[in-house]
Design a protein around this motif. Structure first.
Motif, PDB file in Angstrom:
ATOM      1  N   ILE A 102       0.878  -1.172   0.000  1.00 31.05           N
ATOM      2  CA  ILE A 102       0.000   0.000   0.000  1.00 31.05           C
ATOM      3  C   ILE A 102       0.915   1.220   0.000  1.00 31.05           C
ATOM      4  CG2 ILE A 102      -1.812   1.248   1.234  1.00 31.05           C
ATOM      5  CD1 ILE A 102      -2.556  -1.464   2.540  1.00 31.05           C
ATOM      6  N   VAL A 103       0.860   1.991  -1.065  1.00 28.68           N
ATOM      7  CA  VAL A 103       1.818   3.086  -1.239  1.00 28.68           C
ATOM      8  C   VAL A 103       1.082   4.425  -1.338  1.00 28.68           C
ATOM      9  CG1 VAL A 103       3.504   1.593  -2.350  1.00 28.68           C
ATOM     10  CG2 VAL A 103       1.845   2.811  -3.760  1.00 28.68           C
ATOM     11  N   ILE A 104       1.822   5.501  -1.107  1.00 24.03           N
ATOM     12  CA  ILE A 104       1.204   6.820  -1.171  1.00 24.03           C
ATOM     13  C   ILE A 104       1.011   7.235  -2.635  1.00 24.03           C
ATOM     14  CG2 ILE A 104       2.172   7.515   1.066  1.00 24.03           C
ATOM     15  CD1 ILE A 104       4.061   9.408  -0.536  1.00 24.03           C
ATOM     16  N   LYS A 105       0.044   8.096  -2.826  1.00 24.04           N
ATOM     17  CA  LYS A 105      -0.254   8.627  -4.157  1.00 24.04           C
ATOM     18  C   LYS A 105       0.870   9.557  -4.598  1.00 24.04           C
ATOM     19  CE  LYS A 105      -4.151  10.754  -6.614  1.00 24.04           C
ATOM     20  NZ  LYS A 105      -5.527  11.301  -6.446  1.00 24.04           N
ATOM     21  N   GLN A 106       1.204   9.468  -5.854  1.00 22.59           N
ATOM     22  CA  GLN A 106       2.297  10.273  -6.403  1.00 22.59           C
ATOM     23  C   GLN A 106       1.783  11.616  -6.938  1.00 22.59           C
ATOM     24  OE1 GLN A 106       5.959   9.166  -6.960  1.00 22.59           O
ATOM     25  NE2 GLN A 106       5.106   8.340  -5.078  1.00 22.59           N
ATOM     26  N   GLY A 107       2.629  12.623  -6.863  1.00 22.61           N
ATOM     27  CA  GLY A 107       2.350  13.901  -7.509  1.00 22.61           C
ATOM     28  C   GLY A 107       1.305  14.770  -6.853  1.00 22.61           C
ATOM     29  N   VAL A 108       1.049  14.540  -5.560  1.00 25.73           N
ATOM     30  CA  VAL A 108       0.053  15.353  -4.852  1.00 25.73           C
ATOM     31  C   VAL A 108       0.685  15.922  -3.585  1.00 25.73           C
ATOM     32  CG1 VAL A 108      -1.907  14.027  -5.742  1.00 25.73           C
ATOM     33  CG2 VAL A 108      -0.857  13.353  -3.575  1.00 25.73           C
ATOM     34  N   SER A 109      -0.046  16.802  -2.899  1.00 24.81           N
ATOM     35  CA  SER A 109       0.445  17.397  -1.656  1.00 24.81           C
ATOM     36  C   SER A 109       0.490  16.336  -0.550  1.00 24.81           C
ATOM     37  CB  SER A 109      -0.469  18.533  -1.217  1.00 24.81           C
ATOM     38  OG  SER A 109      -1.741  18.015  -0.834  1.00 24.81           O
ATOM     39  N   ALA A 110       1.223  16.641   0.504  1.00 27.16           N
ATOM     40  CA  ALA A 110       1.295  15.723   1.643  1.00 27.16           C
ATOM     41  C   ALA A 110      -0.093  15.488   2.241  1.00 27.16           C
ATOM     42  CB  ALA A 110       2.245  16.281   2.709  1.00 27.16           C
ATOM     43  N   GLU A 111      -0.890  16.561   2.319  1.00 20.83           N
ATOM     44  CA  GLU A 111      -2.236  16.432   2.898  1.00 20.83           C
ATOM     45  C   GLU A 111      -3.108  15.506   2.049  1.00 20.83           C
ATOM     46  OE1 GLU A 111      -5.856  19.204   4.646  1.00 20.83           O
ATOM     47  OE2 GLU A 111      -4.409  20.079   3.257  1.00 20.83           O
ATOM     48  N   GLU A 112      -3.055  15.681   0.733  1.00 23.98           N
ATOM     49  CA  GLU A 112      -3.856  14.824  -0.141  1.00 23.98           C
ATOM     50  C   GLU A 112      -3.337  13.387  -0.106  1.00 23.98           C
ATOM     51  OE1 GLU A 112      -5.305  14.483  -4.792  1.00 23.98           O
ATOM     52  OE2 GLU A 112      -4.641  16.427  -4.032  1.00 23.98           O
ATOM     53  N   ALA A 113      -2.019  13.234  -0.034  1.00 24.67           N
ATOM     54  CA  ALA A 113      -1.432  11.890   0.047  1.00 24.67           C
ATOM     55  C   ALA A 113      -1.881  11.181   1.321  1.00 24.67           C
ATOM     56  CB  ALA A 113       0.093  11.976  -0.005  1.00 24.67           C
ATOM     57  N   ALA A 114      -1.972  11.924   2.425  1.00 23.63           N
ATOM     58  CA  ALA A 114      -2.402  11.329   3.695  1.00 23.63           C
ATOM     59  C   ALA A 114      -3.863  10.888   3.622  1.00 23.63           C
ATOM     60  CB  ALA A 114      -2.208  12.328   4.834  1.00 23.63           C
ATOM     61  N   LYS A 115      -4.710  11.718   3.008  1.00 19.86           N
ATOM     62  CA  LYS A 115      -6.132  11.355   2.862  1.00 19.86           C
ATOM     63  C   LYS A 115      -6.282  10.120   1.977  1.00 19.86           C
ATOM     64  CE  LYS A 115      -8.022  16.007   3.564  1.00 19.86           C
ATOM     65  NZ  LYS A 115      -8.621  17.194   2.910  1.00 19.86           N
ATOM     66  N   ASP A 116      -5.549  10.092   0.871  1.00 20.12           N
ATOM     67  CA  ASP A 116      -5.612   8.962  -0.046  1.00 20.12           C
ATOM     68  C   ASP A 116      -5.101   7.684   0.625  1.00 20.12           C
ATOM     69  OD1 ASP A 116      -5.753   7.896  -2.975  1.00 20.12           O
ATOM     70  OD2 ASP A 116      -3.711   7.412  -2.327  1.00 20.12           O
ATOM     71  N   TYR A 117      -4.044   7.820   1.384  1.00 23.98           N
ATOM     72  CA  TYR A 117      -3.458   6.665   2.075  1.00 23.98           C
ATOM     73  C   TYR A 117      -4.429   6.112   3.122  1.00 23.98           C
ATOM     74  CZ  TYR A 117       0.427   3.904   4.003  1.00 23.98           C
ATOM     75  OH  TYR A 117       1.240   2.881   4.407  1.00 23.98           O
ATOM     76  N   THR A 118      -5.125   7.019   3.810  1.00 21.41           N
ATOM     77  CA  THR A 118      -6.153   6.600   4.775  1.00 21.41           C
ATOM     78  C   THR A 118      -7.215   5.758   4.088  1.00 21.41           C
ATOM     79  OG1 THR A 118      -5.796   8.642   6.037  1.00 21.41           O
ATOM     80  CG2 THR A 118      -7.813   7.411   6.503  1.00 21.41           C
ATOM     81  N   GLU A 119      -7.669   6.219   2.907  1.00 20.12           N
ATOM     82  CA  GLU A 119      -8.696   5.471   2.163  1.00 20.12           C
ATOM     83  C   GLU A 119      -8.176   4.111   1.708  1.00 20.12           C
ATOM     84  OE1 GLU A 119     -11.914   6.072   1.819  1.00 20.12           O
ATOM     85  OE2 GLU A 119     -11.482   7.720   3.199  1.00 20.12           O
ATOM     86  N   LYS A 120      -6.924   4.059   1.303  1.00 18.55           N
ATOM     87  CA  LYS A 120      -6.339   2.772   0.874  1.00 18.55           C
ATOM     88  C   LYS A 120      -6.274   1.800   2.044  1.00 18.55           C
ATOM     89  CE  LYS A 120      -3.573   4.507  -3.003  1.00 18.55           C
ATOM     90  NZ  LYS A 120      -2.259   5.041  -3.393  1.00 18.55           N
ATOM     91  N   LEU A 121      -5.917   2.288   3.219  1.00 15.77           N
ATOM     92  CA  LEU A 121      -5.876   1.432   4.401  1.00 15.77           C
ATOM     93  C   LEU A 121      -7.276   0.978   4.799  1.00 15.77           C
ATOM     94  CD1 LEU A 121      -3.173   3.257   6.569  1.00 15.77           C
ATOM     95  CD2 LEU A 121      -2.943   1.036   5.462  1.00 15.77           C
ATOM     96  N   ARG A 122      -8.224   1.893   4.708  1.00 16.90           N
ATOM     97  CA  ARG A 122      -9.614   1.544   5.033  1.00 16.90           C
ATOM     98  C   ARG A 122     -10.103   0.415   4.134  1.00 16.90           C
ATOM     99  NH1 ARG A 122     -11.807   6.642   5.157  1.00 16.90           N
ATOM    100  NH2 ARG A 122     -11.545   6.783   7.403  1.00 16.90           N
TER     101      ARG A 122
END
Length: 236
Positions: A102-122
């Motif tokens: 499960i990896v962070i989204k590329q090319g986005v802000s840290a805040e957006e990456a954190a939100k996306d990562y939360t959804e991936k974990l969920r």
């Protein structure tokens, strides 16, 4: 802290062997009990230990789900990317597939990456409760773990399970990190620490009980294991 165990080993090689045996047992127990093994990885020296220890273990690799305790918001091909390092150094040695990470989204802000990562974990956990079977944690020379640094506001975060940080005192400044509500919900946390350079900080955290980020790791219903070699345990 009753659920804390300190395991002293002779040297780095014994530490790597001990770490392998812990990971093998925890992974196989998780797969037997719930058919999946959820593990959180860290960068730094943890990468080296895993590159050497994981190829030795007997486990059902296809049932592993791998995430990151923290990650730098950088391109995957950057030397600063934790996933990029595992991709280059670990994947050629084991039968894990890139899609299991499960990896962070590329090319986005840290805040957006954190939100996306939360959804991936969920999605991975099929739940709002992220209960890792094992988190492999590192500790910096200032006592930080994940991207939770001494004196930083994120130490007191209780709502977000994954947080962004844009002012990391250690470069690169933009990162995504798990927070204590997730860290302390894990079934197991392991710190594997070697070398005389960590001896003073080990003493401050484990013996003096200073309020440092690594010392705040204490799973409520799980265990935290510190595997330390003789040099790192010098003052214990």
């Amino acid at each position: 802290m009753p659920n804390l165990t300190v395991i002293k080993v002779k040297d780095e090689q014994e530490l790597i062997n001990k770490l392998a045996s812990y990971i093998e047992k925890i992974s196989n127990d998780a797969i037997e009990n719930q058919r999946k093994f959820f593990i959180g990885l860290s960068g730094g020296s943890v990468v080296k230990y895993l590159v050497e220890s994981l190829p030795k273990i007997n486990t059902k690799w296809s049932e592993w789900v791998l995430a990151f305790c923290d990650e730098r918001v950088v391109p995957e091909d950057s030397d600063d990317s934790t996933f990029g390092t595992y991709k280059r150094e670990l994947l050629p040695k084991v039968t894990l597939k890139e899609e299991q990470f499960i990896v962070i989204k590329q090319g986005v802000s840290a805040e957006e990456a954190a939100k996306d990562y939360t959804e991936k974990l969920r999605k991975a956990f099929s739940s709002d409760e992220f209960k890792f079977d094992l988190l492999l944690l590192g500790m910096g020379p200032d006592g930080h773990t994940c991207s939770l640094f001494p004196g930083h506001a994120l130490l007191n975060e209780t709502q977000l399970k994954v947080a962004s940080i844009t002012d990391s005192p250690k470069p690169p400044p933009q990162r995504v990190t798990l927070t204590y509500p997730v860290i302390n919900n894990a079934r197991n946390c392991i710190f594997a620490i070697s070398g005389a350079g960590k001896a003073d900080m080990i003493k401050r955290v484990l013996k003096d009980k200073e309020d440092l980020p690594a010392g705040r790791v204490g799973p409520l219903d799980g265990r935290v294991h510190w595997i330390v070699d003789e040099a790192a345990a010098l003052h214990l």
